[in-house]
Design a protein around this motif. Structure first.
Motif, mmCIF file in Angstrom:
data_model
loop_
_atom_site.group_PDB
_atom_site.id
_atom_site.type_symbol
_atom_site.label_atom_id
_atom_site.label_comp_id
_atom_site.label_asym_id
_atom_site.label_seq_id
_atom_site.Cartn_x
_atom_site.Cartn_y
_atom_site.Cartn_z
ATOM 1 N N LEU A 156 61.013 -32.123 -50.566
ATOM 2 C CA LEU A 156 60.814 -30.842 -49.062
ATOM 3 C C LEU A 156 59.799 -31.261 -48.319
ATOM 4 O O LEU A 156 61.061 -30.924 -47.096
ATOM 5 C CB LEU A 156 60.059 -29.905 -49.807
ATOM 6 C CG LEU A 156 60.429 -28.385 -51.168
ATOM 7 C CD1 LEU A 156 59.322 -27.788 -52.004
ATOM 8 C CD2 LEU A 156 61.412 -27.745 -50.641
ATOM 9 N N LYS A 157 59.351 -31.776 -48.219
ATOM 10 C CA LYS A 157 58.337 -32.763 -47.402
ATOM 11 C C LYS A 157 59.624 -33.525 -46.052
ATOM 12 O O LYS A 157 59.580 -33.524 -45.377
ATOM 13 C CB LYS A 157 57.432 -33.724 -47.020
ATOM 14 C CG LYS A 157 55.766 -32.556 -47.563
ATOM 15 C CD LYS A 157 54.527 -33.516 -48.385
ATOM 16 C CE LYS A 157 54.061 -33.644 -46.836
ATOM 17 N NZ LYS A 157 53.608 -32.461 -46.328
ATOM 18 N N GLU A 160 62.177 -32.419 -46.176
ATOM 19 C CA GLU A 160 63.521 -32.649 -45.575
ATOM 20 C C GLU A 160 62.819 -31.012 -44.848
ATOM 21 O O GLU A 160 63.935 -30.340 -44.443
ATOM 22 C CB GLU A 160 64.592 -31.443 -46.827
ATOM 23 C CG GLU A 160 65.102 -32.250 -47.296
ATOM 24 C CD GLU A 160 65.718 -32.083 -48.673
ATOM 25 O OE1 GLU A 160 65.415 -30.762 -48.989
ATOM 26 O OE2 GLU A 160 66.594 -32.713 -49.195
ATOM 27 N N LYS A 161 61.847 -31.091 -45.021
ATOM 28 C CA LYS A 161 61.319 -30.101 -43.174
ATOM 29 C C LYS A 161 61.877 -29.803 -42.505
ATOM 30 O O LYS A 161 61.571 -28.782 -41.620
ATOM 31 C CB LYS A 161 59.864 -30.292 -43.312
ATOM 32 C CG LYS A 161 59.013 -29.276 -42.442
ATOM 33 C CD LYS A 161 57.453 -30.140 -42.578
ATOM 34 C CE LYS A 161 56.348 -28.939 -41.453
ATOM 35 N NZ LYS A 161 55.410 -29.696 -41.358
ATOM 36 N N MET A 218 64.813 -27.729 -42.131
ATOM 37 C CA MET A 218 64.430 -26.103 -43.054
ATOM 38 C C MET A 218 63.605 -25.387 -42.064
ATOM 39 O O MET A 218 63.188 -25.562 -40.794
ATOM 40 C CB MET A 218 63.459 -26.182 -44.729
ATOM 41 C CG MET A 218 64.214 -27.025 -45.059
ATOM 42 S SD MET A 218 62.789 -27.346 -47.230
ATOM 43 C CE MET A 218 62.987 -26.180 -47.199
ATOM 44 N N GLU A 219 64.222 -23.843 -41.894
ATOM 45 C CA GLU A 219 63.696 -23.153 -41.571
ATOM 46 C C GLU A 219 61.928 -23.017 -42.080
ATOM 47 O O GLU A 219 61.658 -23.073 -43.011
ATOM 48 C CB GLU A 219 63.612 -21.667 -41.644
ATOM 49 C CG GLU A 219 65.676 -21.342 -41.371
ATOM 50 C CD GLU A 219 65.603 -20.907 -39.822
ATOM 51 O OE1 GLU A 219 64.772 -20.656 -39.325
ATOM 52 O OE2 GLU A 219 66.508 -21.544 -39.190
ATOM 53 N N PRO A 220 60.469 -22.653 -41.079
ATOM 54 C CA PRO A 220 60.010 -22.389 -41.261
ATOM 55 C C PRO A 220 59.697 -22.044 -41.918
ATOM 56 O O PRO A 220 58.001 -22.443 -42.955
ATOM 57 C CB PRO A 220 58.940 -22.523 -39.728
ATOM 58 C CG PRO A 220 59.639 -22.879 -38.947
ATOM 59 C CD PRO A 220 61.330 -22.024 -39.807
ATOM 60 N N GLU A 256 61.607 -20.621 -44.872
ATOM 61 C CA GLU A 256 61.591 -20.934 -46.360
ATOM 62 C C GLU A 256 60.980 -21.949 -46.482
ATOM 63 O O GLU A 256 60.916 -22.667 -47.284
ATOM 64 C CB GLU A 256 63.113 -21.533 -45.854
ATOM 65 C CG GLU A 256 63.680 -22.408 -47.485
ATOM 66 C CD GLU A 256 65.294 -22.767 -46.975
ATOM 67 O OE1 GLU A 256 65.689 -22.926 -47.711
ATOM 68 O OE2 GLU A 256 65.284 -22.518 -45.303
ATOM 69 N N TYR A 257 60.806 -23.256 -45.916
ATOM 70 C CA TYR A 257 60.042 -24.770 -46.274
ATOM 71 C C TYR A 257 58.476 -24.192 -46.573
ATOM 72 O O TYR A 257 57.940 -24.573 -48.531
ATOM 73 C CB TYR A 257 59.780 -25.462 -44.638
ATOM 74 C CG TYR A 257 58.879 -26.207 -45.021
ATOM 75 C CD1 TYR A 257 59.074 -27.446 -46.125
ATOM 76 C CD2 TYR A 257 57.198 -26.550 -44.952
ATOM 77 C CE1 TYR A 257 57.722 -28.508 -46.210
ATOM 78 C CE2 TYR A 257 56.415 -27.421 -44.958
ATOM 79 C CZ TYR A 257 56.980 -28.477 -45.485
ATOM 80 O OH TYR A 257 56.104 -29.690 -46.358
ATOM 81 N N LYS A 258 58.115 -22.878 -46.175
ATOM 82 C CA LYS A 258 56.146 -22.645 -46.213
ATOM 83 C C LYS A 258 56.514 -22.137 -47.853
ATOM 84 O O LYS A 258 55.466 -22.352 -48.945
ATOM 85 C CB LYS A 258 55.694 -21.767 -45.373
ATOM 86 C CG LYS A 258 54.786 -20.819 -45.344
ATOM 87 C CD LYS A 258 53.721 -20.508 -44.579
ATOM 88 C CE LYS A 258 52.606 -20.011 -44.668
ATOM 89 N NZ LYS A 258 51.653 -19.446 -44.038
ATOM 90 N N ALA A 287 59.141 -22.793 -50.230
ATOM 91 C CA ALA A 287 59.717 -23.707 -51.417
ATOM 92 C C ALA A 287 58.293 -24.411 -51.828
ATOM 93 O O ALA A 287 57.867 -25.203 -53.175
ATOM 94 C CB ALA A 287 60.720 -24.102 -50.814
ATOM 95 N N LEU A 288 57.764 -25.069 -50.822
ATOM 96 C CA LEU A 288 56.059 -25.149 -50.526
ATOM 97 C C LEU A 288 54.894 -25.052 -51.450
ATOM 98 O O LEU A 288 54.572 -25.498 -52.037
ATOM 99 C CB LEU A 288 55.896 -25.891 -49.613
ATOM 100 C CG LEU A 288 54.566 -26.996 -49.116
ATOM 101 C CD1 LEU A 288 55.135 -28.498 -50.327
ATOM 102 C CD2 LEU A 288 54.132 -27.669 -47.727
#
Length: 310
Positions: free
Chosen positions: A278-279, A281-282, A285-287, A289-291, A293-294
């Motif tokens: 995830l990090k 591919e950050k 990714m949309e902010p 979406e990333y937050k 998922a993380l």
């Protein structure tokens, strides 16, 4: 004469059997919630493993206790109490920096340089020391730390490999996986742990189809360049091969051979790899979406960690 030699050998063996091991683990400044969580979890897991060892003196510094002042106090205390026949195992987990000349371990408050750390370690009378520096840029610490009788393992081959490392979690796994004991001696040597963690680190980057940004190395002669493998005729690896980092007996053996525990280890590794991906591919990714998922992955990792600590 034979009786005298035999007597000396038995005396040395008895001395080693009664020697203590000082395990000091430090989880430095994470900088981000996910790193803070993982650094602390790795340190606490090592703490649990080491507390299961016989004749062990265990100190683990995490969170606000991970300061230069507290680490200095701990090492000075070991210097006052340890005996030459004891062993010292120091594990550094977290981030490091290297400016081209000096390596520094990132701590809460002032950082600690490799030169300062070496000065503290030089005061300790223990003749066999192991420093496992699992941080980014850790390769930059080798020259300052190396000394006869001290083995140094680093997650990176140079100070210029500055990305966050995966080596720490695989060093921990070597303490938890019976497969690390390749010679089936009932104990894990520093060399066996290094080989295990090095292999698992390489597999991690291969599985994620990423160019490896860390290349673990070791140096245990007190001079010369750090290396990745033992070569024929070389003295490198002799100290690491005879330095036991963990005996797989009693509680440690039960934990290591518990199928439920091994399943949790596998799940933990999968989640850690997911977080790393995830990090990586950050940026794509949309902010939000990333937050999301993380956060979900970190919560799952925390639950697994709680299960492992029961």
């Amino acid at each position: 004469m034979k009786r005298m030699v035999l007597g000396l050998l038995l005396a040395v063996a008895s001395l080693r059997c009664h020697a203590a091991v000082y395990y000091i683990t430090v989880a430095g400044l994470g900088g981000e919630p996910d790193y803070e969580q993982r650094f602390t979890a790795n340190a606490k897991d090592l703490d649990k493993v080491y507390h299961g060892a016989a004749a062990a003196h265990v100190v683990t510094l995490t969170g606000n206790d991970a300061t230069r002042a507290k680490l200095t106090d701990v090492l000075n205390d070991v210097a006052r109490n340890a005996k030459p026949e004891d062993d010292l195992v120091l594990i550094l987990i977290g981030h490091g920096s290297f400016d081209g000349e000096e390596y520094k371990f990132n701590l809460v408050g002032p950082d600690l340089s490799a030169t300062e750390l070496a000065t503290l370690l030089d005061k300790i009378p223990v003749k066999r020391q192991l420093v496992v520096n699992t941080t980014s840029a850790s390769g930059g610490s080798v020259v300052a730390l190396q000394r006869q009788g001290r083995a140094v393992i680093t997650a990176t081959k140079t100070g210029t490999e500055k990305n966050a490392t995966a080596f720490a979690r695989y060093w921990l796994q070597a303490m938890q996986d019976p497969a690390a004991d390749t010679d089936k001696s009932g104990s894990v040597s520093a060399m066996e742990a290094f080989v295990y963690a090095d292999r698992k680190t390489a597999e991690f980057y291969s599985s994620q189809k990423r160019l490896a940004t860390e290349h673990p190395v070791f140096e245990d002669t007190g001079k010369g360049e750090a290396v990745r493998t033992i070569t024929q005729g070389s003295r490198e690896g002799a100290l690491l091969s005879t330095l036991t980092v963990l005996r797989l007996d009693g509680g440690n053996a039960a934990i290591a051979n518990d199928p439920a525990h091994q399943a949790l280890l596998t799940k933990k590794e999968e989640l850690e790899r997911k977080i790393d991906q995830l990090k990586y591919e950050k940026a794509a990714m949309e902010p939000g979406e990333y937050k999301q998922a993380l956060t979900a992955a970190l919560l799952d990792l925390a639950k697994v960690q709680q299960e492992m600590e029961k």
